[in-house]
Write a protein that holds these residues in place. Structure first.
Motif, mmCIF file in Angstrom:
data_model
loop_
_atom_site.group_PDB
_atom_site.id
_atom_site.type_symbol
_atom_site.label_atom_id
_atom_site.label_comp_id
_atom_site.label_asym_id
_atom_site.label_seq_id
_atom_site.Cartn_x
_atom_site.Cartn_y
_atom_site.Cartn_z
ATOM 1 N N LEU A 171 -3.346 13.562 -6.686
ATOM 2 C CA LEU A 171 -4.473 14.787 -5.909
ATOM 3 C C LEU A 171 -3.697 15.889 -6.087
ATOM 4 O O LEU A 171 -4.418 17.023 -6.008
ATOM 5 C CB LEU A 171 -4.533 14.104 -4.319
ATOM 6 C CG LEU A 171 -5.716 13.138 -4.260
ATOM 7 C CD1 LEU A 171 -5.789 12.754 -2.723
ATOM 8 C CD2 LEU A 171 -7.036 13.648 -4.806
ATOM 9 N N SER A 172 -2.313 16.096 -5.838
ATOM 10 C CA SER A 172 -1.780 17.164 -5.846
ATOM 11 C C SER A 172 -1.614 17.826 -7.250
ATOM 12 O O SER A 172 -2.030 19.043 -7.247
ATOM 13 C CB SER A 172 -0.208 17.019 -5.757
ATOM 14 O OG SER A 172 0.034 16.565 -4.156
ATOM 15 N N VAL A 224 -1.299 8.238 -5.357
ATOM 16 C CA VAL A 224 -2.511 8.681 -5.398
ATOM 17 C C VAL A 224 -2.226 10.265 -4.618
ATOM 18 O O VAL A 224 -3.017 11.162 -5.037
ATOM 19 C CB VAL A 224 -3.354 7.910 -3.956
ATOM 20 C CG1 VAL A 224 -4.609 8.829 -3.509
ATOM 21 C CG2 VAL A 224 -3.749 6.874 -4.690
ATOM 22 N N GLU A 225 -1.273 10.460 -3.661
ATOM 23 C CA GLU A 225 -0.907 11.593 -3.304
ATOM 24 C C GLU A 225 -0.409 12.716 -4.495
ATOM 25 O O GLU A 225 -0.908 13.766 -4.535
ATOM 26 C CB GLU A 225 0.264 11.737 -2.109
ATOM 27 C CG GLU A 225 0.703 12.999 -1.941
ATOM 28 C CD GLU A 225 2.011 12.980 -1.002
ATOM 29 O OE1 GLU A 225 2.605 14.105 -0.616
ATOM 30 O OE2 GLU A 225 2.401 11.768 -0.582
ATOM 31 N N LYS A 226 0.351 12.035 -5.198
ATOM 32 C CA LYS A 226 0.819 12.985 -6.510
ATOM 33 C C LYS A 226 -0.367 13.241 -7.416
ATOM 34 O O LYS A 226 -0.351 14.473 -7.771
ATOM 35 C CB LYS A 226 1.770 12.267 -7.287
ATOM 36 C CG LYS A 226 3.102 11.944 -6.635
ATOM 37 C CD LYS A 226 4.000 13.046 -6.374
ATOM 38 C CE LYS A 226 5.113 13.011 -5.462
ATOM 39 N NZ LYS A 226 5.656 14.204 -4.847
ATOM 40 N N ASN A 252 0.867 -1.197 -0.001
ATOM 41 C CA ASN A 252 -0.132 0.014 0.094
ATOM 42 C C ASN A 252 1.016 1.265 -0.119
ATOM 43 O O ASN A 252 0.405 2.365 -0.535
ATOM 44 C CB ASN A 252 -0.876 0.132 1.273
ATOM 45 C CG ASN A 252 -2.125 -1.093 1.101
ATOM 46 O OD1 ASN A 252 -2.179 -1.585 0.002
ATOM 47 N ND2 ASN A 252 -2.788 -1.344 2.027
ATOM 48 N N ARG A 253 2.171 1.270 0.466
ATOM 49 C CA ARG A 253 2.954 2.288 0.459
ATOM 50 C C ARG A 253 3.214 2.877 -1.012
ATOM 51 O O ARG A 253 3.252 4.047 -1.174
ATOM 52 C CB ARG A 253 4.335 2.062 1.168
ATOM 53 C CG ARG A 253 4.013 1.997 2.670
ATOM 54 C CD ARG A 253 5.470 2.048 3.367
ATOM 55 N NE ARG A 253 6.294 1.099 2.929
ATOM 56 C CZ ARG A 253 7.794 1.051 3.357
ATOM 57 N NH1 ARG A 253 8.142 1.903 4.257
ATOM 58 N NH2 ARG A 253 8.442 -0.035 3.055
ATOM 59 N N SER A 310 -0.106 4.799 -2.223
ATOM 60 C CA SER A 310 -0.360 6.074 -1.461
ATOM 61 C C SER A 310 0.454 7.210 -1.937
ATOM 62 O O SER A 310 0.113 8.425 -2.077
ATOM 63 C CB SER A 310 -0.093 5.867 0.175
ATOM 64 O OG SER A 310 1.360 5.755 0.266
ATOM 65 N N THR A 311 1.535 6.961 -2.648
ATOM 66 C CA THR A 311 2.369 8.001 -3.255
ATOM 67 C C THR A 311 1.853 8.354 -4.293
ATOM 68 O O THR A 311 1.559 9.571 -4.983
ATOM 69 C CB THR A 311 3.752 7.374 -3.332
ATOM 70 O OG1 THR A 311 4.352 6.926 -2.077
ATOM 71 C CG2 THR A 311 4.623 8.564 -3.853
#
Length: 148
Positions: free
Chosen positions: A14-15, A10-12, A3-4, A7-8
């Protein structure tokens, strides 16, 4: 542990989505309100300056007292104002700027000597223009016309 990496990503995403949304909102705000308002203000200012310059050139074209008058003065005008053609016409004792945008239209009274009986004619933008003054001491005619 798998999952790590997700999450990176998804974060990028969203940004990037937030940045694109911000840029879209700023662009819409500028082109929807600020830029057109500025262009209108600049067009109105150019219209005022053009009318003032035309008025000054017509007033300067009338020579001092003389027995007979015959003068032609070339007048330089911008080809367009705010991207559109326009005309300047006489209205008895004034010059009138006619433009498709009503905010750019204008009217200015002329300060001509009493011996000027007639003010007539019209200038179209985009063509060379002159003001012609002719007549005798008591009967002077001022004509706005295209240069021949």
């Amino acid at each position: 542990m798998d999952n790590r990496a997700l999450s990176t990503v998804v974060e990028k995403l969203l940004s990037m989505g937030l940045v694109l949304l911000y840029i879209g909102l700023v662009t819409t705000t500028l082109y929807g309100g600020t830029v057109p308002a500025y262009q209108s203000a600049v067009g109105a200012e150019l219209g005022d300056r053009t009318l003032a310059e035309a008025t000054a050139r017509v007033e300067q074209a009338v020579p001092p007292n003389a027995r007979a008058v015959s003068a032609t003065v070339r007048v330089s005008l911008p080809d367009t104002i705010d991207g559109a053609g326009y005309s300047i016409r006489s209205d008895g004792d004034a010059l009138v700027l006619d433009h498709p945008d009503p905010e750019i239209n204008g009217r200015t009274r002329l300060a001509l000597p009493n011996r000027v009986d007639t003010l007539e004619g019209e200038w179209q933008s985009g063509s060379p223009t002159v003001v012609t003054v002719s007549g005798t001491r008591g009967n002077v005619t001022v004509t706005l016309e295209a240069e021949r």
